[in-house]
Write a protein that holds these residues in place. Sequence first.
Motif, PDB file in Angstrom:
ATOM      1  N   GLY A  76      10.027  25.782   4.334  1.00 12.93           N
ATOM      2  CA  GLY A  76       9.366  25.177   5.487  1.00 12.93           C
ATOM      3  C   GLY A  76       7.989  24.625   5.182  1.00 12.93           C
ATOM      4  N   ASP A  77       7.706  24.381   3.907  1.00 19.45           N
ATOM      5  CA  ASP A  77       6.411  23.808   3.510  1.00 19.45           C
ATOM      6  C   ASP A  77       6.542  22.283   3.567  1.00 19.45           C
ATOM      7  N   TYR A  78       6.331  21.731   4.746  1.00 23.76           N
ATOM      8  CA  TYR A  78       6.598  20.304   4.954  1.00 23.76           C
ATOM      9  C   TYR A  78       5.521  19.399   4.358  1.00 23.76           C
ATOM     10  N   LEU A  79       4.333  19.936   4.140  1.00 27.57           N
ATOM     11  CA  LEU A  79       3.295  19.149   3.471  1.00 27.57           C
ATOM     12  C   LEU A  79       3.682  18.923   2.013  1.00 27.57           C
ATOM     13  N   GLU A  80       4.091  19.992   1.350  1.00 26.69           N
ATOM     14  CA  GLU A  80       4.551  19.887  -0.043  1.00 26.69           C
ATOM     15  C   GLU A  80       5.813  19.032  -0.130  1.00 26.69           C
ATOM     16  N   ALA A  81       6.721  19.234   0.831  1.00 23.22           N
ATOM     17  CA  ALA A  81       7.966  18.463   0.840  1.00 23.22           C
ATOM     18  C   ALA A  81       7.679  16.973   1.034  1.00 23.22           C
ATOM     19  N   GLY A  82       6.749  16.673   1.931  1.00 22.79           N
ATOM     20  CA  GLY A  82       6.397  15.267   2.166  1.00 22.79           C
ATOM     21  C   GLY A  82       5.843  14.603   0.924  1.00 22.79           C
ATOM     22  N   GLN A  83       4.989  15.330   0.204  1.00 20.19           N
ATOM     23  CA  GLN A  83       4.422  14.786  -1.032  1.00 20.19           C
ATOM     24  C   GLN A  83       5.520  14.525  -2.059  1.00 20.19           C
ATOM     25  N   CYS A  84       6.473  15.466  -2.182  1.00 19.79           N
ATOM     26  CA  CYS A  84       7.572  15.302  -3.140  1.00 19.79           C
ATOM     27  C   CYS A  84       8.464  14.131  -2.762  1.00 19.79           C
ATOM     28  N   VAL A  85       8.768  13.990  -1.468  1.00 16.50           N
ATOM     29  CA  VAL A  85       9.616  12.890  -1.011  1.00 16.50           C
ATOM     30  C   VAL A  85       9.000  11.546  -1.387  1.00 16.50           C
ATOM     31  N   ILE A  86       7.707  11.400  -1.126  1.00 19.28           N
ATOM     32  CA  ILE A  86       7.034  10.126  -1.390  1.00 19.28           C
ATOM     33  C   ILE A  86       6.949   9.857  -2.892  1.00 19.28           C
ATOM     34  N   LEU A  87       6.617  10.892  -3.678  1.00 18.35           N
ATOM     35  CA  LEU A  87       6.472  10.704  -5.123  1.00 18.35           C
ATOM     36  C   LEU A  87       7.809  10.378  -5.776  1.00 18.35           C
ATOM     37  N   ILE A  88       8.872  11.091  -5.396  1.00 11.30           N
ATOM     38  CA  ILE A  88      10.195  10.823  -5.969  1.00 11.30           C
ATOM     39  C   ILE A  88      10.656   9.412  -5.611  1.00 11.30           C
ATOM     40  N   THR A  89      10.424   9.026  -4.355  1.00 13.74           N
ATOM     41  CA  THR A  89      10.785   7.672  -3.920  1.00 13.74           C
ATOM     42  C   THR A  89      10.039   6.627  -4.736  1.00 13.74           C
ATOM     43  N   PHE A  90       8.738   6.857  -4.943  1.00 14.52           N
ATOM     44  CA  PHE A  90       7.950   5.918  -5.754  1.00 14.52           C
ATOM     45  C   PHE A  90       8.519   5.784  -7.156  1.00 14.52           C
ATOM     46  N   LEU A  91       8.827   6.911  -7.798  1.00 15.55           N
ATOM     47  CA  LEU A  91       9.305   6.880  -9.182  1.00 15.55           C
ATOM     48  C   LEU A  91      10.664   6.180  -9.291  1.00 15.55           C
ATOM     49  N   ILE A  92      11.568   6.445  -8.337  1.00 14.66           N
ATOM     50  CA  ILE A  92      12.879   5.777  -8.360  1.00 14.66           C
ATOM     51  C   ILE A  92      12.697   4.274  -8.165  1.00 14.66           C
ATOM     52  N   GLN A  93      11.851   3.899  -7.204  1.00 21.89           N
ATOM     53  CA  GLN A  93      11.616   2.471  -6.963  1.00 21.89           C
ATOM     54  C   GLN A  93      10.872   1.817  -8.114  1.00 21.89           C
ATOM     55  N   ASP A  94      10.104   2.607  -8.875  1.00 19.76           N
ATOM     56  CA  ASP A  94       9.444   2.082 -10.071  1.00 19.76           C
ATOM     57  C   ASP A  94      10.475   1.737 -11.136  1.00 19.76           C
ATOM     58  N   HIS A  95      11.538   2.539 -11.232  1.00 21.13           N
ATOM     59  CA  HIS A  95      12.622   2.231 -12.171  1.00 21.13           C
ATOM     60  C   HIS A  95      13.344   0.953 -11.739  1.00 21.13           C
ATOM     61  N   ILE A  96      13.500   0.793 -10.425  1.00 24.09           N
ATOM     62  CA  ILE A  96      14.126  -0.437  -9.908  1.00 24.09           C
ATOM     63  C   ILE A  96      13.277  -1.652 -10.279  1.00 24.09           C
ATOM     64  N   TYR A  97      11.950  -1.504 -10.198  1.00 27.05           N
ATOM     65  CA  TYR A  97      11.049  -2.581 -10.614  1.00 27.05           C
ATOM     66  C   TYR A  97      11.277  -2.951 -12.075  1.00 27.05           C
ATOM     67  N   TRP A  98      11.486  -1.947 -12.902  1.00 21.66           N
ATOM     68  CA  TRP A  98      11.768  -2.178 -14.331  1.00 21.66           C
ATOM     69  C   TRP A  98      13.040  -3.017 -14.481  1.00 21.66           C
ATOM     70  N   PHE A  99      14.088  -2.664 -13.725  1.00 23.12           N
ATOM     71  CA  PHE A  99      15.335  -3.425 -13.769  1.00 23.12           C
ATOM     72  C   PHE A  99      15.128  -4.856 -13.279  1.00 23.12           C
ATOM     73  N   LEU A 100      14.321  -5.017 -12.247  1.00 19.75           N
ATOM     74  CA  LEU A 100      14.032  -6.356 -11.724  1.00 19.75           C
ATOM     75  C   LEU A 100      13.283  -7.192 -12.754  1.00 19.75           C
ATOM     76  N   LYS A 101      12.332  -6.572 -13.430  1.00 17.73           N
ATOM     77  CA  LYS A 101      11.495  -7.290 -14.381  1.00 17.73           C
ATOM     78  C   LYS A 101      12.292  -7.790 -15.581  1.00 17.73           C
ATOM     79  N   VAL A 102      13.227  -6.966 -16.064  1.00 20.73           N
ATOM     80  CA  VAL A 102      14.008  -7.369 -17.243  1.00 20.73           C
ATOM     81  C   VAL A 102      15.226  -8.201 -16.862  1.00 20.73           C
ATOM     82  N   GLY A 103      15.464  -8.373 -15.549  1.00 21.76           N
ATOM     83  CA  GLY A 103      16.535  -9.262 -15.105  1.00 21.76           C
ATOM     84  C   GLY A 103      17.883  -8.616 -14.906  1.00 21.76           C
ATOM     85  N   ILE A 104      17.965  -7.290 -15.049  1.00 21.93           N
ATOM     86  CA  ILE A 104      19.245  -6.598 -14.817  1.00 21.93           C
ATOM     87  C   ILE A 104      19.597  -6.618 -13.333  1.00 21.93           C
TER      88      ILE A 104
END
Length: 299
Positions: free
Chosen positions: A162-190
């Motif tokens: 029930g630590d929603y502050l910690e959970a919120g931080q993890c949700v945002i950070l994980i989302t950022f990292l996954i979307q950062d990988h998508i940026y990598w795919f976009l940049k190389v044209g995949i």
Amino acid sequence: AQADQFSKGSSAAQAHSGRHPWQSEAMVFNTPLALGHNEAYLPPIKGGSHLAQLVAGPSLMILCAALQLLKKKLSGTHASELYEHIWKFISKAEARDKVGRIVQYGCRALQGMIAHAPETALAVWKPQIAEVQTTLAWARRTNRWGKEMPHIPKLAKALESGDYLEAGQCVILITFLIQDHIYWFLKVGILKFKDYTAIQWHRRNLRFITLSHVFNFSLCVRAIKRIQQKQVSNDPAYSGSEKAVQKAESEIYDNKRMMFRYVLTFIQMLHVSQVKVMDDWYIGIFGMMSSYIDASKQW
């Protein structure tokens, strides 16, 4: 006559191919390994600058070996605590990443300074400085693959407790990292998105890491308050002995230091994402400061 004709033809073929007489037509290698080629171990020397380029690496190797032998002669040992500490530090992926980030943001600061003083002698190096910054940014981004993994169990534990502050931080950070990988795919044209260019996707994603810094700042504030509450309640882990008090002070200091770091990175991300465009020269300095704090934790 036929032999003379063959000899002349062979010589003409060698001249046409640019091969030296000692090179056989039936070569084992596509290019000479040791001699007679610009990429060989011992290429033909074209001039003084060419010679200097060739001996630069071996000369530095000899200098390093000589310094190590001198160190042994002066101290009686090859071992060096500082040397070992440095190479252990740079052996860590996280340490290399943060040192790279110091240089990356240093390049941003230099570009900002050049923009304010275009007549400076440093201005001629602006394209190279920009190239170093971009190359380091992409090297760091490539090395971020998998960085979300330790945060996934952390997210599940936070949700369970029930630590929603910690959970919120993890949700945002994980989302950022996954979307950062998508940026990598976009940049190389995949990947190709109809509604986003690669840079638009990247700038949108930076808003997530900007928000993550707010959550991290809040977590540090909470950690400090919890330590102070434990001190008031005479928790033996944080009060009652000199060691416990020092532990409390150290943890409070570390959290305050990280709060300062999150303020710096929050401002940086506002600028880099172009939510609020500021000035590269001081944003670069902020980036170097925050990166130093991160790198020092690996030291």
